[in-house]
Design an enzyme around this catalytic site. Structure first.
Site, short mmCIF file in Angstrom:
data_model
loop_
_atom_site.label_atom_id
_atom_site.label_comp_id
_atom_site.label_asym_id
_atom_site.label_seq_id
_atom_site.Cartn_x
_atom_site.Cartn_y
_atom_site.Cartn_z
CB SER A 120 -5.79 -3.45 -5.86
OG SER A 120 -4.43 -3.15 -6.10
CG HIS A 232 -5.17 0.65 -9.60
ND1 HIS A 232 -5.28 -0.67 -9.97
CD2 HIS A 232 -5.10 0.65 -8.23
CE1 HIS A 232 -5.26 -1.44 -8.88
NE2 HIS A 232 -5.17 -0.66 -7.83
#
Length: 347
Positions: A120, A232
């Site tokens: 991330s 994600h």
């Protein structure tokens, strides 16, 4: 490293320590994970996502990678968990990653090779570190590569980004540019693996596409693993498989010493072939439990003590992974002593 205190580990085979180290004159904290066997391993710099308590380092996560055969260090970044200073999303806190890399390089059980991994927001931290330090390889998983794009996409993060960066991309374009590693990809000197879910709503796949395109423009070695149906955070079974596969990928880029040895033996008149995949053709002999012996025609070299793919036939998919423990050469034959460390089974 200033201080190292034992920390509760979720894995009985992995020791963990709370570490305090210097970064630009600040005392910064991080978590260190070591396989509990005293052996030498490659280092693994884990660069987390988020900011402050959001995305904080999870012991179970770095324990996953330590159990794959790495010495793992995960900086909390400045200002967190009792550390000094304040993180600023890829600004001065980049140095916490640089000096975290140095912590591993100075570790007595690290081989001298350190792989860099970013998840991330950790994507910009990992890319920046690989531009400033001699990383063995680089993996970015769901990683940010363009900070201005992050601001444009994540309306919920704009208040935080204006606070730590000082304003918007329109008002301070240079502050966003300096945090964006896409403009310095020519400085990366190691292979790169990009892992990204195409349905990612936190960090769009556009970040991966821009990074891949930029690396190719500079002629950098890059591999991409895109997952069309995933976002994600990957489901646990997929996550475990990708963690293992990424670990194998990284260890394939730890063969410089083997390549040098192969070159030297070749100079002595012994033609050698370097392999990073073990093909058994059904000729392996079980010695005991997971230990096997395989005789290969010709003279071959494999990376020792590093997981490699094992296949029954070269054209087949991997059936598992093995660690080569010993190699012998005689009568135009390579004798491989290996340990089967994982076995793929059909779903």
């Amino acid at each position: 490293m200033i201080e190292k205190q034992l920390f509760p580990s979720p894995n009985p085979h992995v020791r963990m320590y709370l570490v305090t180290y210097w970064s630009d004159g600040l005392k910064v904290k991080g978590l260190l994970a070591e396989p509990d066997d005293g052996r030498i391993y490659d280092g693994f710099l884990y660069l987390r996502g988020g900011i402050k308590s959001v995305g904080m380092v999870r012991p179970a996560r770095i324990g996953e990678f330590a159990s794959e055969g790495f010495i793992v260090f995960a900086p909390f970044y400045r200002g967190n968990r009792g550390g000094e200073g304040d993180e600023d999303f890829g600004g001065d806190d980049m140095h916490d990653a640089y000096f975290g890399f140095d912590v591993l390089m100075e570790h007595e059980r690290v081989s001298g090779r350190v792989h860099v991994f970013g998840f991330s927001r950790g994507g910009i931290m990992a890319l920046g570190t690989a531009q400033a330090r001699p990383a063995a390889s680089l993996v970015t998983w769901g990683g940010v590569s363009d900070v201005a794009l992050c601001y444009a996409e994540r309306v919920d993060l704009r208040k935080m980004m204006k606070r730590v960066i000082g304003g918007t991309p329109e008002k301070y374009p240079e502050r966003y540019r300096v945090r964006t590693p896409l403009y310095k990809l020519g400085q990366i000197g190691c292979p790169v693996l990009i892992i990204h879910g195409e349905q990612d709503q936190n960090v769009s796949v556009e970040h991966a596409i821009r990074l891949e395109r930029g690396l190719k423009q500079f002629g950098k070695p890059v591999e991409t693993w895109y997952f069309p149906e995933l976002g994600h955070h990957f489901p646990p079974p997929v996550n475990r498989r990708v963690v293992h596969d990424a670990s194998v990928w990284m260890k394939r880029h730890s063969t410089h010493d083997t390549i040098e040895a192969t070159t030297e033996v070749s100079r002595m008149g012994m033609p050698m072939e370097l392999d990073t995949m073990l093909v058994t053709n059904g000729k392996e002999e079980r010695i005991e439990q997971n230990l096997f012996l395989l005789k290969q025609p010709g003279y071959c070299v494999y990376p020792l003590d590093t997981p490699v793919e094992i296949r029954k036939k070269k054209e087949h998919g991997p059936s598992g992974s093995a660690v080569i423990r010993k190699l012998e050469w005689e009568n135009n034959t390579t004798i491989v002593h290996y340990e089967l460390v994982s076995l793929n089974t059909p779903n």
